[in-house]
Design a protein around this motif. Structure first.
Motif, PDB file in Angstrom:
ATOM      1  N   ASP A  26       0.759  -1.367  -0.266  1.00 11.56           N
ATOM      2  CA  ASP A  26      -0.057   0.392   0.105  1.00 11.56           C
ATOM      3  C   ASP A  26       0.561   1.462  -0.132  1.00 11.56           C
ATOM      4  OD1 ASP A  26      -2.278   1.300  -0.325  1.00 11.56           O
ATOM      5  OD2 ASP A  26      -2.512   1.590   1.894  1.00 11.56           O
ATOM      6  N   PRO A  27       1.552   1.234  -0.907  1.00 14.22           N
ATOM      7  CA  PRO A  27       2.496   2.778  -0.824  1.00 14.22           C
ATOM      8  C   PRO A  27       1.855   3.601  -0.813  1.00 14.22           C
ATOM      9  CG  PRO A  27       2.679   1.647  -3.022  1.00 14.22           C
ATOM     10  CD  PRO A  27       2.290   0.715  -2.470  1.00 14.22           C
ATOM     11  N   PHE A  28       0.298   4.303  -1.926  1.00 19.92           N
ATOM     12  CA  PHE A  28      -0.306   5.118  -2.286  1.00 19.92           C
ATOM     13  C   PHE A  28      -1.022   5.995  -0.750  1.00 19.92           C
ATOM     14  CE2 PHE A  28      -0.205   3.542  -5.863  1.00 19.92           C
ATOM     15  CZ  PHE A  28       0.679   4.133  -7.052  1.00 19.92           C
ATOM     16  N   GLY A  29      -1.502   4.270  -0.147  1.00 17.24           N
ATOM     17  CA  GLY A  29      -2.310   4.506   1.433  1.00 17.24           C
ATOM     18  C   GLY A  29      -1.596   4.924   2.173  1.00 17.24           C
ATOM     19  N   ASN A  30      -0.479   4.981   2.384  1.00 15.90           N
ATOM     20  CA  ASN A  30       0.857   5.231   3.291  1.00 15.90           C
ATOM     21  C   ASN A  30       1.798   6.765   2.555  1.00 15.90           C
ATOM     22  OD1 ASN A  30       0.483   3.371   5.002  1.00 15.90           O
ATOM     23  ND2 ASN A  30       1.717   1.937   3.551  1.00 15.90           N
ATOM     24  N   ILE A  38       8.073  -2.778  -5.364  1.00 16.75           N
ATOM     25  CA  ILE A  38       9.518  -2.278  -5.011  1.00 16.75           C
ATOM     26  C   ILE A  38       9.393  -1.091  -5.382  1.00 16.75           C
ATOM     27  CG2 ILE A  38      12.176  -1.908  -4.230  1.00 16.75           C
ATOM     28  CD1 ILE A  38       9.560  -3.476  -2.141  1.00 16.75           C
ATOM     29  N   LEU A  39      10.336  -1.550  -6.874  1.00 17.01           N
ATOM     30  CA  LEU A  39       9.801  -0.594  -7.553  1.00 17.01           C
ATOM     31  C   LEU A  39       8.812   1.220  -8.022  1.00 17.01           C
ATOM     32  CD1 LEU A  39      11.723   0.757 -10.516  1.00 17.01           C
ATOM     33  CD2 LEU A  39      10.323  -0.663 -11.876  1.00 17.01           C
ATOM     34  N   VAL A  40       7.136   0.820  -7.724  1.00 15.44           N
ATOM     35  CA  VAL A  40       6.160   0.933  -7.979  1.00 15.44           C
ATOM     36  C   VAL A  40       6.421   1.855  -6.702  1.00 15.44           C
ATOM     37  CG1 VAL A  40       3.839   1.079  -7.518  1.00 15.44           C
ATOM     38  CG2 VAL A  40       5.248  -0.407  -9.025  1.00 15.44           C
ATOM     39  N   LEU A  41       7.468   1.310  -5.252  1.00 17.53           N
ATOM     40  CA  LEU A  41       7.169   1.904  -4.516  1.00 17.53           C
ATOM     41  C   LEU A  41       8.508   2.976  -3.748  1.00 17.53           C
ATOM     42  CD1 LEU A  41       6.800   2.236  -0.829  1.00 17.53           C
ATOM     43  CD2 LEU A  41       8.413   0.304  -0.843  1.00 17.53           C
ATOM     44  N   TYR A  42       9.177   2.857  -4.709  1.00 16.29           N
ATOM     45  CA  TYR A  42      10.581   3.738  -5.071  1.00 16.29           C
ATOM     46  C   TYR A  42      10.156   5.575  -5.783  1.00 16.29           C
ATOM     47  CZ  TYR A  42      14.636   6.011  -6.829  1.00 16.29           C
ATOM     48  OH  TYR A  42      15.471   7.345  -6.855  1.00 16.29           O
ATOM     49  N   LEU A  43       9.250   4.607  -7.164  1.00 18.77           N
ATOM     50  CA  LEU A  43       8.256   5.775  -7.755  1.00 18.77           C
ATOM     51  C   LEU A  43       7.338   6.953  -7.018  1.00 18.77           C
ATOM     52  CD1 LEU A  43       8.076   3.991 -11.506  1.00 18.77           C
ATOM     53  CD2 LEU A  43       9.725   5.625 -10.688  1.00 18.77           C
ATOM     54  N   VAL A  44       6.560   6.072  -5.958  1.00 17.07           N
ATOM     55  CA  VAL A  44       5.846   6.967  -4.712  1.00 17.07           C
ATOM     56  C   VAL A  44       6.658   7.768  -3.792  1.00 17.07           C
ATOM     57  CG1 VAL A  44       4.052   6.344  -3.013  1.00 17.07           C
ATOM     58  CG2 VAL A  44       3.692   5.437  -5.838  1.00 17.07           C
ATOM     59  N   LEU A  45       7.804   7.187  -3.411  1.00 11.58           N
ATOM     60  CA  LEU A  45       8.417   7.955  -2.442  1.00 11.58           C
ATOM     61  C   LEU A  45       8.741   8.846  -1.882  1.00 11.58           C
ATOM     62  CD1 LEU A  45      10.031   5.194  -0.943  1.00 11.58           C
ATOM     63  CD2 LEU A  45       7.950   6.166   0.244  1.00 11.58           C
ATOM     64  N   ILE A  46       9.635   8.782  -4.413  1.00 15.21           N
ATOM     65  CA  ILE A  46      10.186   9.788  -5.194  1.00 15.21           C
ATOM     66  C   ILE A  46       8.979  10.969  -5.583  1.00 15.21           C
ATOM     67  CG2 ILE A  46      12.015   8.995  -5.534  1.00 15.21           C
ATOM     68  CD1 ILE A  46      11.060   9.031  -7.547  1.00 15.21           C
ATOM     69  N   GLY A  47       8.056  10.320  -5.522  1.00 10.98           N
ATOM     70  CA  GLY A  47       6.908  11.651  -5.776  1.00 10.98           C
ATOM     71  C   GLY A  47       5.603  11.353  -5.429  1.00 10.98           C
ATOM     72  N   LYS A  72      -0.449  16.187  -4.953  1.00 13.54           N
ATOM     73  CA  LYS A  72      -0.509  17.452  -4.993  1.00 13.54           C
ATOM     74  C   LYS A  72      -1.200  17.310  -5.810  1.00 13.54           C
ATOM     75  CE  LYS A  72       1.313  22.158  -6.981  1.00 13.54           C
ATOM     76  NZ  LYS A  72       2.388  22.934  -7.709  1.00 13.54           N
ATOM     77  N   TYR A  73      -1.194  16.173  -7.838  1.00 10.91           N
ATOM     78  CA  TYR A  73      -1.744  16.314  -8.809  1.00 10.91           C
ATOM     79  C   TYR A  73      -2.891  15.510  -8.955  1.00 10.91           C
ATOM     80  CZ  TYR A  73       1.226  19.928 -10.599  1.00 10.91           C
ATOM     81  OH  TYR A  73       2.165  20.745 -10.920  1.00 10.91           O
ATOM     82  N   LEU A  74      -2.966  13.909  -7.769  1.00 13.01           N
ATOM     83  CA  LEU A  74      -4.156  13.190  -7.778  1.00 13.01           C
ATOM     84  C   LEU A  74      -5.181  13.683  -7.144  1.00 13.01           C
ATOM     85  CD1 LEU A  74      -2.149  10.382  -8.209  1.00 13.01           C
ATOM     86  CD2 LEU A  74      -3.289  11.441  -9.675  1.00 13.01           C
ATOM     87  N   GLY A  75      -4.570  14.289  -5.934  1.00 14.43           N
ATOM     88  CA  GLY A  75      -5.633  14.818  -4.977  1.00 14.43           C
ATOM     89  C   GLY A  75      -5.546  13.364  -3.857  1.00 14.43           C
ATOM     90  N   GLN A  76      -6.268  13.997  -2.351  1.00 17.75           N
ATOM     91  CA  GLN A  76      -6.117  12.935  -1.454  1.00 17.75           C
ATOM     92  C   GLN A  76      -7.986  11.951  -1.773  1.00 17.75           C
ATOM     93  OE1 GLN A  76      -5.090  12.530   1.438  1.00 17.75           O
ATOM     94  NE2 GLN A  76      -3.115  14.137   1.313  1.00 17.75           N
ATOM     95  N   THR A  77      -8.685  12.577  -2.866  1.00 17.19           N
ATOM     96  CA  THR A  77      -9.645  12.238  -3.240  1.00 17.19           C
ATOM     97  C   THR A  77      -9.287  10.853  -3.898  1.00 17.19           C
ATOM     98  OG1 THR A  77     -10.974  13.401  -3.407  1.00 17.19           O
ATOM     99  CG2 THR A  77     -11.884  12.066  -4.202  1.00 17.19           C
ATOM    100  N   ALA A  78      -8.478  11.278  -4.872  1.00 22.22           N
ATOM    101  CA  ALA A  78      -7.640   9.698  -5.673  1.00 22.22           C
ATOM    102  C   ALA A  78      -7.235   9.002  -5.330  1.00 22.22           C
ATOM    103  CB  ALA A  78      -7.153  10.939  -7.312  1.00 22.22           C
ATOM    104  N   LEU A  79      -6.638   9.313  -4.216  1.00 16.69           N
ATOM    105  CA  LEU A  79      -5.810   8.029  -3.726  1.00 16.69           C
ATOM    106  C   LEU A  79      -6.546   7.655  -2.824  1.00 16.69           C
ATOM    107  CD1 LEU A  79      -2.768  10.633  -2.074  1.00 16.69           C
ATOM    108  CD2 LEU A  79      -2.739   8.717  -4.208  1.00 16.69           C
ATOM    109  N   TYR A  80      -7.549   7.951  -2.036  1.00 18.59           N
ATOM    110  CA  TYR A  80      -8.398   7.648  -1.132  1.00 18.59           C
ATOM    111  C   TYR A  80      -9.632   6.236  -1.967  1.00 18.59           C
ATOM    112  CZ  TYR A  80     -12.981   6.649   1.907  1.00 18.59           C
ATOM    113  OH  TYR A  80     -13.878   6.447   1.864  1.00 18.59           O
ATOM    114  N   ILE A  81      -9.521   6.629  -3.306  1.00 22.58           N
ATOM    115  CA  ILE A  81     -10.860   5.714  -4.489  1.00 22.58           C
ATOM    116  C   ILE A  81      -9.871   4.776  -4.237  1.00 22.58           C
ATOM    117  CG2 ILE A  81     -11.252   5.614  -6.379  1.00 22.58           C
ATOM    118  CD1 ILE A  81     -12.031   8.740  -5.989  1.00 22.58           C
ATOM    119  N   ILE A  82      -8.112   4.607  -4.816  1.00 20.07           N
ATOM    120  CA  ILE A  82      -7.678   4.255  -5.311  1.00 20.07           C
ATOM    121  C   ILE A  82      -7.303   2.668  -3.734  1.00 20.07           C
ATOM    122  CG2 ILE A  82      -5.040   3.633  -5.780  1.00 20.07           C
ATOM    123  CD1 ILE A  82      -5.093   6.351  -6.807  1.00 20.07           C
TER     124      ILE A  82
END
Length: 198
Positions: free
Chosen positions: A25-29, A149-158, A164-174
């Motif tokens: 859950d890299p997005f949720g965290n 882990i590759l996805v996790l790395y991309l999420v952490l650096i971004g 900013k660009y997805l917003g809390q709502t989009a992350l919540y839906i994911i």
């Protein structure tokens, strides 16, 4: 080496990847990561990812041996693990807290603790890995882990860009979407392995 590549199955890899990325859950965290940075914890994405994959791979290869040491069959563990994962899915879908992590931010250590362990490579991921070894080959799981882990790395650096660009709502839906996937896989683990035992 030939046996390793002979076990590769693209559908197993993709299926395990979706399941494991939902558990890690890299997005949720993302909110937890941002909160740690606000508290002055310096986040090093590469360190987090290297520590996470080393811990997960170690548990993947040693986990079954640990089960044998205690005389527990992998199918029984898969059922128990499926139940734990079922509860984790309920957390994601219903926004409730079943597993308490009250001291997650009090342990220090920056990128390794609490990010690599126990957030990303923690009890949930351990349970998921051992549970699905009854369904997937080790080769496919290893590749799925590397992709996660590759996805996790991309999420952490971004992290800040995603917020900013997805917003809390989009992350919540994911998070909700992945929660439903995890719930379905938990049911498959429990009922599929129960059928094998019976």
């Amino acid at each position: 080496m030939r046996e390793f590549f002979g076990e590769l199955d693209i559908w197993q890899i993709l299926s395990a990847f979706v399941f494991l990325i939902a558990i890690i859950d890299p997005f949720g965290n993302i909110p937890i990561t941002i909160n740690l940075e606000k508290k002055g914890v310096k986040i090093y994405p590469l360190r987090v990812c290297i520590a996470s994959i080393l811990i997960l791979l170690a548990f993947l290869f040693a986990g079954e041996w640990i089960l044998k040491l205690f005389g527990v069959q992998i199918e029984y563990f898969a059922i128990a693990g499926g139940f734990v994962i079922f509860l984790m899915a309920l957390e994601m879908i219903l926004d409730i807290t079943i597993f308490q992590n009250d001291k997650l931010e009090d342990q220090g250590g920056g990128s390794i603790v609490p990010l690599a362990f126990p957030m990303y490579a923690g009890p949930g991921a351990f349970t998921a890995l051992l549970a699905i070894t009854a369904e997937y080959s080790i080769a496919n799981l290893c590749i799925s882990l590397v992709l996660c882990i590759l996805v996790l790395y991309l999420v952490l650096i971004g992290t800040h860009w995603l917020t900013k660009y997805l917003g809390q709502t989009a992350l919540y839906i994911i998070r909700k979407f992945f929660g439903i996937i995890v719930l379905a896989i938990a049911c498959k683990l429990m009922f599929g392995n129960l059928a094998i035992i019976l």
